[in-house]
Design a protein around this motif. Structure first.
Motif: not given
Length: 299
Positions: A110-126
């Motif tokens: 089982h791999i638990i992988h840490l990712s980020t909000d920076f995969i989004f362009d930030g035009k929307k939020g939430y």
């Protein structure tokens, strides 16, 4: 008993995870993978000094240890550095994940992988877990590529996306938003903080708990982990000053364009946390509340 490897065990999240999991030695056998010497201040677990980008050695160590779970906290996360050193960023953020997948495919891990909000362009939020990513930096792109590798791998995996992780552990190699603001104001320094970027900071203890819950509940898929209120980075700094009774007058708002940073940042990220609360059953709090808990630990 679960045998758990924590990659990047010398980092902020890595050390926090060690502390959490080693509190339950009847439930977890913990192995730390990181570069250089063990910096956690603990010697009650197995530590492997390793360059994760050395695939041959990584696979050899994994075969010897035979973990049930790998929590991958290791990454190149300095956004401007990733923009300048794309090859290094790709190797650590993507190719290492490919190596972990290759091993896990053959060994039911089982791999638990840490990712980020920076995969989004930030035009929307939430953002919800199901929203379509559109990174505006190479760092964000590398983390998205790693996510895609996992999603298409067939391996049991959990992706935990998070934002502006902060906290304090035994041996800090890097600062974070809370410590930087706190220490700057304590020193009487004037600081400029962007007021046109919006985030939901994440207390490292909360993120560690989410990793543990993903193990215990065997929850697969994507989950968002952060505090619950979207704030400008300037407002985040103000709340830090208020929590530690420091001089807010030393904080000046500044527009992102004035910083002339190499890599673009998304304007407004933040997460929809409903899935995480429902399925992981974790308590998520406002930044102001988490700050008070953090303050009790370091003062």
């Amino acid at each position: 008993m679960k045998k758990v490897i924590v990659t990047g065990s010398n980092g902020l999240l890595g050390q926090s995870l060690l502390a959490l999991l080693l509190d339950e030695k009847d439930a977890y056998e913990v192995v730390g993978f990181s570069r250089g010497k063990n910096r956690s201040g603990r010697d009650d677990f197995q530590y492997v000094s390793i360059d994760l980008t050395d695939k041959k050695k990584l696979i050899k160590e994994l075969n010897e240890i035979k973990p049930d779970v790998i929590i991958n906290t290791a990454a190149m996360t300095q956004v401007d550095q990733c923009e300048e050193k794309k090859d290094e960023c790709h190797i650590l953020n993507v190719e290492v994940v490919e190596s972990l997948i290759e091993f896990s495919n053959d060994n039911d891990v089982h791999i638990i992988h840490l990712s980020t909000d920076f995969i989004f362009d930030g035009k929307k939020g939430y953002y919800k877990e199901t929203d379509i990513p559109n990174p505006v930096s190479y760092y964000g792109l590398s983390k998205l590529k790693a996510e895609d590798k996992l999603i298409n791998s067939g391996v049991d995996h959990t992706i935990l996306r998070t934002i502006l992780v902060y906290g304090k552990v035994f041996d800090m190699s890097r600062s974070n938003i809370v410590l930087w603001v706190k220490e700057s104001l304590e020193a009487g320094n004037l600081i400029n903080v962007v007021n046109d970027q919006y985030r939901m900071p994440t207390y490292v203890k909360t993120l560690s708990e989410a990793c543990k819950l993903a193990i215990d509940k065997r929850k697969y898929g994507i989950y968002n982990i952060s505090s619950t209120e979207l704030l400008s980075v300037y407002d985040i700094a103000i709340q830090i000053a208020e929590a530690f009774n420091l001089n807010k007058g030393l904080i000046s708002p500044i527009a992102s364009k004035e910083l002339n940073q190499r890599a673009q940042r998304p304007e407004k990220t933040g997460f929809d946390l409903n899935k995480t609360k429902k399925e992981l059953g974790i308590e998520l709090r406002k930044f102001k509340e988490d700050l008070q808990n953090f303050k009790q630990i370091i003062t």
